[in-house]
Structures are given as C-alpha cells and as structure tokens.
Design an enzyme around this catalytic site. Structure first.
Site, mmCIF file in Angstrom:
data_model
loop_
_atom_site.group_PDB
_atom_site.id
_atom_site.type_symbol
_atom_site.label_atom_id
_atom_site.label_comp_id
_atom_site.label_asym_id
_atom_site.label_seq_id
_atom_site.Cartn_x
_atom_site.Cartn_y
_atom_site.Cartn_z
ATOM 1 N N LYS A 96 0.807 -1.217 0.000
ATOM 2 C CA LYS A 96 0.000 0.000 0.000
ATOM 3 C C LYS A 96 0.845 1.274 0.000
ATOM 4 O O LYS A 96 0.462 2.293 -0.567
ATOM 5 C CB LYS A 96 -0.946 0.000 1.209
ATOM 6 C CG LYS A 96 -1.964 -1.150 1.203
ATOM 7 C CD LYS A 96 -3.081 -0.890 0.227
ATOM 8 C CE LYS A 96 -4.072 -2.051 0.176
ATOM 9 N NZ LYS A 96 -5.091 -1.874 -0.870
ATOM 10 N N GLU A 118 -9.870 5.903 3.065
ATOM 11 C CA GLU A 118 -10.669 4.799 3.593
ATOM 12 C C GLU A 118 -9.723 3.648 3.875
ATOM 13 O O GLU A 118 -8.662 3.560 3.270
ATOM 14 C CB GLU A 118 -11.723 4.367 2.571
ATOM 15 C CG GLU A 118 -11.247 3.387 1.476
ATOM 16 C CD GLU A 118 -10.175 3.948 0.540
ATOM 17 O OE1 GLU A 118 -10.054 5.181 0.437
ATOM 18 O OE2 GLU A 118 -9.441 3.139 -0.080
ATOM 19 N N SER A 387 1.738 -9.613 -0.833
ATOM 20 C CA SER A 387 1.399 -8.186 -0.753
ATOM 21 C C SER A 387 1.550 -7.588 0.643
ATOM 22 O O SER A 387 1.726 -6.387 0.779
ATOM 23 C CB SER A 387 -0.024 -7.965 -1.263
ATOM 24 O OG SER A 387 -0.946 -8.757 -0.532
HETATM 25 C C1 LIG Z 1 -1.748 -6.941 2.373
HETATM 26 C C2 LIG Z 1 -2.870 -6.608 1.457
HETATM 27 N N1 LIG Z 1 -2.956 -7.220 0.278
HETATM 28 C C3 LIG Z 1 -3.949 -6.946 -0.581
HETATM 29 C C4 LIG Z 1 -4.945 -6.056 -0.275
HETATM 30 C C5 LIG Z 1 -6.049 -5.855 -1.250
HETATM 31 O O1 LIG Z 1 -5.977 -4.650 -1.939
HETATM 32 P P1 LIG Z 1 -5.587 -4.590 -3.453
HETATM 33 O O2 LIG Z 1 -6.471 -5.539 -4.188
HETATM 34 O O3 LIG Z 1 -5.834 -3.172 -3.827
HETATM 35 O O4 LIG Z 1 -4.165 -4.951 -3.595
HETATM 36 C C6 LIG Z 1 -4.894 -5.378 0.948
HETATM 37 C C7 LIG Z 1 -5.929 -4.391 1.301
HETATM 38 O O5 LIG Z 1 -6.073 -3.931 2.386
HETATM 39 C C8 LIG Z 1 -3.828 -5.657 1.825
HETATM 40 O O6 LIG Z 1 -3.748 -5.054 3.014
#
Ligand SMILES: Cc1ncc(COP(=O)(O)O)c(C=O)c1O
Lengths: 405, 278
Positions: A96, A118, A387
């Site tokens: 993020k 948000e 992620s």
């Molecule tokens: C660690 C992590 N991965 C993925 C996501 C999902 O978001 P996005 O689809 O925008 O990557 C989030 C959302 O809070 C997250 O915290």
C-alpha cells in the site's frame, strides 16, 4: 472479441478501460477530479516528481524488496518453481505504501492541506497515516466499525502515527461504507482536502494513477527475474480486493504473451453460497456503477449493492478496479477465487514452511498456488505477490483456529 | 427549453404567472413503507408541494447525509425496488395529472433495470424528470441523452464548485430546471448563506433561461422563504424526511398521525414560500 495491439494503453481520455471505468461522481467533486487528473498528468511529465518518488521508495520504503525463491514450499508442492515478491518487507508491511508515496507527493504539488482515506484491513490507513506523518499533513481515516474490531493493532498504529480514525457505522460497517463516508467528507471539504484512495478503483484518474504507482512491483520482478533466471516468469499470481497489488504486478507484463496471470478473489464461505457469503466481484458479480466507476459489483437484481464476506478485511469489498473488469472480459487475466478455509490453510503453510506469516489477503493468492503448482513442470517460474505481512491478522486467525490469546 | 411542453415547464410557467416561487418536496419512495409513502405522496400537492422529488432508494447514497441515508435503508427494508417506485408514481398519476414528479437517486439501480427499459417504464408511469447524483455531464451518454430522447427531463445539479468555465458544460443538456446545490457537502447538514445563494442564482440566470431551484440545508419555513425570494423554487428534503423518522415507533413502524404531521410541516413550508414575495 478482437485482440488489441497492446493491453497497456488504457484508459482512454475519459477514463475507460473498454466499457469499464469512467467518472461517476457528484458535480461538486467533478471539478476536483478534473484537477487531480491534470495535476497527475503534469507530474508525470516532470522528471523531478518521478525522481522524488524513486528516492522515497528507496530510502524510506526500502525498495527494491527481494524476489525470493521459496525453496521449501517449492519442494513441498513438487511442481512449479515458486518465487515470492516480498512486498511485505516494505516499510509499514504491505504494498500500500507504494501508492501512498506517489499520491501524497501529488497532493503536495496540488497545494492540498488535508488528507483523507478509507481503509479495510487498516494497511492502507497505516500507510496513509505514515506518509502524512512524514510530510506533516493532518490525516483522517475512515474505517468501518466491523473492521475496527477485527484489526485493532492497525487502528492503534494509525493513532500513534497521528491520524484521526473515524468509525463508520453505516451499512455492514466495512470497506464499502468507509469509502462512502470518505466521499462524503470529500464533497464537504473539496477546497483543501485530497482523497488518497487506497486501491486501483474509484473515478478516473485514480485507477490509472494507483496502477502506475504500484507498477514498481512488476517492474522490479521483471528485472529481478532476468537476473535470477535470465528470462521472464511463466505465471504471476496475486490477490484482488480493489486490485492494486495485482495490477501493479501484472501491468508491466500484460503485453508478454507467454506470461500467464492469475488473480485470486475472496470466495469467503464459498461462491456457491451466494453473494452475501463471498467477496468475489468478478467471479460472482455483474457490471454496475459504484464509487465513481463502472465495474463488476456484488449486487442484487435491483442494483442494490450487497455486503460481501471475506475472512480478510482487505478483500471485503463488493467491487473491483475497472481495469480488472476489462482484463477479465477480454480474457487476458484469469480470475479465480479462494475460500476462507483454503486461505487459513495456506496462511499456516506459509508460516511453517517459509517462516513468513503472510497477510490473509496474500494468503488467498498462495492458496491458488497450492492448487496449481503441483500440476506444473519444475521449470515453470511462478511469482506470488506477497502483498503484506500477517502480524495484523494473528488475532483474527487465532479466533478462527479456536485459540485464545 | 422553450419547446418543453412537459409538466415541469408548465408548473414553472404557472408559478411565474402567479408571481411566486415554488416548493419542491423530497421524500424517499417506500419510506417508511409503501402504504404510508403512497398516502404522503397523495397528500403533498394539497399541502402545498408544487413539485415532488421522489427518492429512488439506493444502498450506498454517497451524497446524502444521515437523514436520507436512513430513509433509503427504511425504504429498502420495506421492500422498495425501482419497479415499486414506478408503481407508486403510476398510482399517484391516476389521481393527480399535473404535479410534476422527479425521481432522484443514483445510477446503479437504473443501470441494473436497463436504461432504455427504465426510461420507457418511467415515462409510462408519469415520471417527468430525473436527478441522478452520480452522473456528471462527462457521463451524459449513459442516461442524460437517452432520457432527453425519451422525453424525460434530465435535471442537473450545479454546485458552488461549478465555476464560470464549467457552467456551460453543466447546463448544456439540462432540461426542466437547474438544481443549485447551495453548499459543498451532503444533504441535510449545513445551510448556505442567503446572500451567497442569491449571487449564485444570479450567476446561473446569466447562463440559462431555465428556472433555478435551490436545495440542500433548507430546514425551516423561514429558510424556505428566504430562498423563495431569490430563486424560482426551494427544495426541502432532509427536514421532511426527519419528520417521517420522528413519526416512527420503536420498531420502525409508522405511528398514527405520521402522515398528518408531515403534511402539516409541508403546509408550514408552503406558507413560508408563498409569503416570501408578499
Ligand atoms: C496486504 C494486502 N494485500 C492486498 C490487499 C487488497 O488490496 P488490493 O487488491 O488493492 O491490492 C490489501 C488491502 O487492504 C492488503 O492489506
């Protein structure tokens, strides 16, 4: 459907990816949306902007993060060679922050004085609060009460960073409602406020802008894979909430025909249980208009938005970024899903075999790898977008496993 | 549009002839339930509503404050759909041939219904205009242009952030009247300064011959009267919807007297508007 020459030219000047995207916002916001678009266009053309982002990603976020060969997991699954793109090692523990650095620098260029955002899992809220502390800007984070309850550590983190966390009590009190409330704040405070959207969704130019800021993920993977294996990866796997980590990984590879892409939505208790039991907008929804864009949504016959469910607060959103809707329709990216249970299993597997506690969001993508990798040859190079890290999730996982902390 | 022969144009022409501003009242379709809403609708013209805005309930009313959010949820819990909303209008039309009805809401329920089918059914039911909050001029092809073709007015919102340069874009495909949102914000919160509203209406009038209605933040007969001095109509929504909420029992059911109380409030608002230029 005819194949475009490139999958990377979107959106058009009106923010459309095929029939998706657009600018479905109230008139009060429209002049500001146009201003953001113009400011972003100017910033993109300014090497100093790019330079500042690079500098901060390196010095502050800690990029590039590794592309790590998950050897034990690879051996255990007995098929494809699995790499983890270690976004969880970024400062604040998720992808993020890549987007937040870019957007806060844009907000500063625009002379905005106050930041709102948000958050669902709290990762975007923490990343936003972090860059606001760094650049000394007041920060208000909207977060559903349900999510506040299941993501306590992140709520406290945001407060430590100086942000005001506003509990949202409308709807199911999760991410969608937080976004509604952030939009209400924004129309009320248009003059001085910048809305730092946390995923590749919302009105144009946000889906494009967030994708651009997250594309550093895929760009690094390309370079790192070249160094490690001397070639392109064969498949990329990422989870999809709004779709920012997935599009960031995929976008630089969209025009490489040999690279397969798999996006994993949250199947919650199971897609077959109906749209109240999952959060898989593409797999289990249909196109509609919400939060500024046309995209796949969980909705009933009458166009009322449904509250999805996922074990993961970061995927618990009834929509998805418009570029994903388009990539789905044209068949460039495959959209699949993982249930809460499959995710919990993958979460524990990752902890035990690799010594990495993944975010529940990322564990969805890992669950797909667990299904897929064993059937693939050993020279198949597969990349997981890890992620985020899972420290924020240990309380809710403990609860699901029946453990009292 | 001088060629507009619809109910909205006729009503504003009649108001002009009377030398007074109009009162536009907002309630949400199916709030607090379909039966009570029907009674409210039927009573509004006699209570002094010159035009009626009927909210098309939506699960995610992003531009609305707590009062109208709650009204939308009550309506949805009572089983209101786009189809039932049109049924309400059809029923009203059988009893009242003249009072314009404008549906106000968000795009997705119409998108889900199917734009062309919705416009045909709305026109057939006796809907005169649409105010769709999340469709700015940039998205005119979605609904605005088809609506104009179908003979349904598309009423656009102009706001304090709509500057001189943008105003022609906003006004281009607007018909029926222009709705000036007097504050930057959501419904049912702050009230605008009267002088600022007057100046904004004057600015709009330099760009269009359409009537200008002003809304957001008008809560009392006095405020309605103040607006009626400077605009062609005053729109009252959240204050009326709040009266509906006040008339519910602990279980959310309409208490006896709710309809009369709400209509009484509308009579007070109408009296304010009518006395404004007296
Ligand atoms: C660690 C992590 N991965 C993925 C996501 C999902 O978001 P996005 O689809 O925008 O990557 C989030 C959302 O809070 C997250 O915290």
């Amino acid at each position: 459907m005819t194949r475009p020459n490139t999958y990377r030219s979107g959106p058009d000047e009106r923010g459309h990816f095929g029939i998706y995207g657009g600018r479905f916002v109230a008139e009060t916001l429209m002049p500001l949306i146009l201003e953001v678009e113009k400011a972003y266009k100017d910033a993109k053309a300014d090497p100093a902007f790019e330079g500042e982002i690079r500098q901060q990603l390196k010095q502050y976020v800690g990029r590039p993060n590794p592309l790590y060969y998950a050897e034990r997991l690879t051996e255990m699954l007995g098929g494809a060679k699995i790499y983890f793109k270690r976004e969880e090692l970024n400062h604040t523990g998720a992808h993020k922050i890549n987007n937040c650095i870019g957007q806060i620098l844009l907000a500063r260029r625009m002379g905005k004085k106050r930041i709102i955002a948000e958050t669902g899992a709290g990762q975007h809220g923490v990343a936003t609060a972090t860059v606001c502390a760094l650049y000394n800007m007041p920060c208000v984070i909207y977060m559903g009460e349900t999510d506040i309850a299941r993501q306590q550590p992140n709520v406290f983190r945001m407060k430590l960073l100086g942000a005001e966390v506003v509990p949202v009590t409308s709807g199911a009190r999760t991410l969608k409602d937080a976004m509604n409330e952030a939009l209400r704040d924004w129309v009320t405070n248009v003059a001085d406020t910048y809305y730092l959207i946390g995923t590749a969704a919302g009105p144009h130019p946000y889906p494009m802008m967030v994708r651009d800021f997250q594309s550093v993920i895929g760009d690094e993977v390309r370079t790192q894979m070249q160094e490690l294996e001397g070639r392109l990866p064969d498949s990329l796997v990422a989870c999809v909430g709004g779709g920012s980590n997935a599009i960031g990984l995929f976008h630089p590879f969209l025009d490489e025909p040999t690279v397969q892409m798999i996006a994993v939505e949250a199947a919650g208790h199971g897609i077959e249980k109906g749209p109240l039991e999952h959060a898989a907008s593409i797999t289990g929804g249909r196109p509609g208009v919400l939060h500024g864009n046309r995209t796949y949504l969980l909705q009933d016959e009458d166009g009322q938005i449904l509250e999805g469910h996922s074990i993961s607060a970061g995927l618990d959103y009834p929509g998805v970024g418009p570029e994903h809707s388009w990539l789905h329709d044209i068949g460039r990216v495959e959209y699949v899903s993982a249930t809460d249970q499959e995710t919990l299993d993958a979460f524990q597997l990752c902890a035990r075999t690799e010594g990495i506690i993944p975010a529940l969001e990322s564990a969805h993508a890992l669950a797909e790898i667990v299904k897929r990798a064993p059937k693939l040859p050993k020279d198949h190079l597969m990349v997981l977008c890890l992620s985020g890290r899972g420290d924020k999730d240990i309380f809710s996982v403990a609860q699901h496993l029946g453990v009292k902390l | 549009m001088s060629t507009d022969t619809g109910r909205i144009a006729k009503r504003f022409a009649a108001l002009k002839a009377e030398g007074r501003a109009g009162l536009v009242t907002f309630i949400t379709a199916g709030d607090p339930d379909l039966e009570t809403c029907r009674a409210l609708l039927d009573g509004l013209p006699a209570a002094g509503a010159d035009l009626i805005e009927l909210g098309l309930p939506f699960s995610d009313p992003m531009a609305d404050g707590p009062a109208i959010q709650a009204a939308s949820l009550r309506a949805l819990h009572a089983g209101t759909t786009a189809r039932k909303t049109l049924d309400l209008v059809r029923g009203f039309r059988e009893r009242d041939a003249d009072t314009p009805i404008i549906l106000m809401g968000y795009f997705n329920p119409i998108h889900a219904y199917g734009v062309d089918r919705f416009l045909a059914d709305a026109k057939g039911a006796g809907v005169d205009g649409l105010i769709i909050v999340d469709l700015p001029p940039e998205e005119d092809e979605e609904l605005c242009i088809p609506a104009l073709k179908a003979g349904v007015n598309f009423i656009r919102l102009a706001t304090p952030t709509t500057d001189e340069k943008r105003l022609p874009t906003v006004l281009q495909n607007t018909s029926g009247f222009v709705y000036y949102v007097s504050i930057a914000g959501i419904t049912g919160t702050a009230s605008a300064d009267n002088a600022a509203v007057g100046a904004a209406v004057d600015r709009l009038k330099r760009h269009t011959d359409l009537p200008v209605a002003v809304g957001f933040g008008i809560k009392t007969p006095e405020q309605a009267a103040n607006i009626a001095r400077v605009a062609d109509a005053a729109v009252v929504g959240s204050a009326i919807v709040t009266r509906i909420a006040d008339g519910l029992d602990a279980a959310g059911k309409a208490r006896p007297g709710l309809v009369e109380d709400v209509l009484g409030f509308v009579r007070d608002l109408a009296a304010g508007v009518r006395r404004a230029r007296g």
